[in-house]
Design a protein around this motif. Structure first.
Motif, PDB file in Angstrom:
ATOM      1  N   HIS A 177     -48.166   3.684 -27.429  1.00  0.00           N
ATOM      2  CA  HIS A 177     -47.188   3.142 -28.377  1.00  0.00           C
ATOM      3  C   HIS A 177     -47.797   3.129 -29.789  1.00  0.00           C
ATOM      4  CE1 HIS A 177     -43.509   1.595 -26.568  1.00  0.00           C
ATOM      5  NE2 HIS A 177     -44.191   1.151 -25.529  1.00  0.00           N
ATOM      6  N   THR A 179     -47.890   1.176 -32.299  1.00  0.00           N
ATOM      7  CA  THR A 179     -47.564  -0.164 -32.797  1.00  0.00           C
ATOM      8  C   THR A 179     -47.933  -0.335 -34.267  1.00  0.00           C
ATOM      9  OG1 THR A 179     -49.628  -0.890 -31.731  1.00  0.00           O
ATOM     10  CG2 THR A 179     -47.579  -1.412 -30.610  1.00  0.00           C
ATOM     11  N   TYR A 182     -44.740   0.528 -35.911  1.00  0.00           N
ATOM     12  CA  TYR A 182     -43.728  -0.519 -35.796  1.00  0.00           C
ATOM     13  C   TYR A 182     -43.987  -1.615 -36.836  1.00  0.00           C
ATOM     14  CZ  TYR A 182     -43.317   1.625 -31.127  1.00  0.00           C
ATOM     15  OH  TYR A 182     -43.183   2.516 -30.080  1.00  0.00           O
ATOM     16  N   GLU A 183     -45.254  -2.014 -36.946  1.00  0.00           N
ATOM     17  CA  GLU A 183     -45.565  -3.086 -37.890  1.00  0.00           C
ATOM     18  C   GLU A 183     -45.443  -2.607 -39.334  1.00  0.00           C
ATOM     19  OE1 GLU A 183     -49.188  -6.134 -39.023  1.00  0.00           O
ATOM     20  OE2 GLU A 183     -48.929  -5.522 -36.938  1.00  0.00           O
ATOM     21  N   TRP A 186     -41.792  -2.636 -40.163  1.00  0.00           N
ATOM     22  CA  TRP A 186     -41.348  -4.032 -40.299  1.00  0.00           C
ATOM     23  C   TRP A 186     -41.771  -4.586 -41.656  1.00  0.00           C
ATOM     24  CZ3 TRP A 186     -38.198  -7.382 -37.907  1.00  0.00           C
ATOM     25  CH2 TRP A 186     -38.343  -8.756 -38.183  1.00  0.00           C
ATOM     26  N   ILE A 222     -44.819  -7.617 -32.022  1.00  0.00           N
ATOM     27  CA  ILE A 222     -45.576  -6.364 -31.970  1.00  0.00           C
ATOM     28  C   ILE A 222     -46.945  -6.589 -31.345  1.00  0.00           C
ATOM     29  CG2 ILE A 222     -46.628  -4.542 -33.371  1.00  0.00           C
ATOM     30  CD1 ILE A 222     -44.259  -4.998 -35.350  1.00  0.00           C
TER      31      ILE A 222
END
Length: 273
Positions: A177, A179, A182-183, A186, A222
Motif C-alpha cells: 500500500h 500509504t 494517501y497521507e 490528505w 492511515i
C-alpha cells in the motif's frame, strides 16, 4: 519482469565523497515553499517581512532534532546497539509528531521574546506546515518507507496511479500500500481547506487548531494501515494514540477559548502586533 524492477536511486547528487539524498532535498523543498507562503501571508497580516525567516532559523533545526530524538527514543533497542546510526537522518526516521513538538515549543518561546501573539503566528504557519508534510512524504516514497500492508499489482493499477509509484512500491518481492501517497494527498487537501478557512475569518488560533484536527484524523486512519509504526505496546500504535489526544486537545481549546473570551480576535483582524 518483476525482477527487473529497480527502485529509485535515493542519492540525488554525488560529488566525490559527498552525497546529497533525495530525502533531504524533498524535505528542504517543502520547508522553503512553506516559508515563502508564510512570509507572504505574514506581510499581508501586518507583520515584519523577516519574522518568519527569523523563526524558521530556529524552528526547522529544532524540529528536525526533536523529530529524530522522538523516533530514536521509540526505537531504542536498535539505536542503543547502533549509536552511529542516530545522526543519519537521510536514511529516514523523522517522526512528525516529534517535529511538531519541537516547532510549537520554539514558536511559543519566539512569540514571547518578540512580543507577538503565538496564535497569530501559528495560524499563519498552519497551511505551510501541512504543505511541508504533504511534500515531505515523497521523501519516504524515495526511501521506500512508511508503506502499508501487502497488495497485488492489480490493486495498485486499480488506483490509477503513475507507473513509477507502482514500481517503487515493489519492495523485496512484494507490492505494498502506498500509504505515503494517501497521507500526502490528505495533507494537500488539508492545505486547500486551510487556505479556504482564511477567508472564513475564524477566531484567532482556530486555523492552527483546525490543522491539528484535520491532520490527526487522517494520520489516525492511515497509520492503521502501515507496517512500520512506532508501537507503544504490542497493540497500541503511538501515532494513533497521539492523534486521538491531539484531536481532543484541539477541539477542547477551541471550545474553551471561545467560552472564556480568550479568542477575542479573528484571523483577518488588523492590529499592531
Amino acid at each position: 519482469m518483476l525482477a527487473a524492477i529497480q527502485p529509485i536511486n535515493p542519492i540525488a547528487i554525488e560529488l566525490g565523497g559527498l552525497q546529497v539524498h533525495w530525502y533531504g532535498v524533498i524535505i528542504g523543498l517543502g520547508a522553503l515553499l512553506g516559508l515563502w507562503i508564510a512570509v507572504r501571508e505574514s506581510i499581508r497580516r501586518g507583520m515584519h517581512k523577516d519574522t518568519f525567516v527569523d523563526l524558521v532559523l530556529f524552528a526547522i533545526p529544532i524540529a528536525i532534532i526533536c523529530a529524530r530524538l522522538y523516533y530514536v527514543a521509540f526505537q531504542w533497542d536498535y539505536y542503543s546497539q547502533n549509536p552511529a546510526m542516530i545522526p543519519q537522518i537521510w536514511q529516514g526516521g523523522l517522526a512528525i509528531h516529534g517535529g511538531l513538538i519541537g516547532a510549537v515549543a520554539t514558536g511559543v518561546i519566539f512569540a514571547r521574546v518578540k512580543k507577538i501573539s503565538f496564535w497569530k503566528l501559528a495560524d499563519i504557519a498552519a497551511p505551510s506546515i501541512i504543505l511541508g508534510q504533504a511534500i515531505g512524504r515523497w521523501g519516504n516514497f524515495i526511501n521506500q518507507e512508511a508503506f502499508g500492508g501487502p497488495v497485488t499489482r492489480g490493486f495498485l493499477e486499480g488506483l490509477f496511479i503513475p507507473e513509477f509509484i507502482i514500481n517503487q512500491m515493489y519492495i523485496d518481492g512484494q507490492y505494498y500500500h502506498p500509504t505515503f501517497l494517501y497521507e500526502s494527498l490528505w495533507n494537500f487537501a488539508g492545505f486547500a481547506l486551510l487556505i479556504f478557512l482564511r477567508r472564513v475569518n475564524l477566531k484567532r488560533g482556530e486555523l492552527f487548531l483546525s490543522y491539528v484536527i484535520w491532520y490527526s484524523i487522517g494520520r489516525y486512519f492511515i497509520e492503521g494501515m502501515r507496517t512500520d509504526s512506532l508501537m507503544l505496546t504490542a497493540d497500541l500504535r503511538i501515532a494513533q494514540v497521539i492523534s486521538i489526544v491531539l484531536i481532543l486537545i484541539a477541539a477542547g481549546l477551541i471550545f474553551y477559548r471561545r467560552k472564556s473570551g480568550l479568542a477575542n480576535k479573528r484571523y483577518l483582524d488588523s492590529d499592531k502586533e
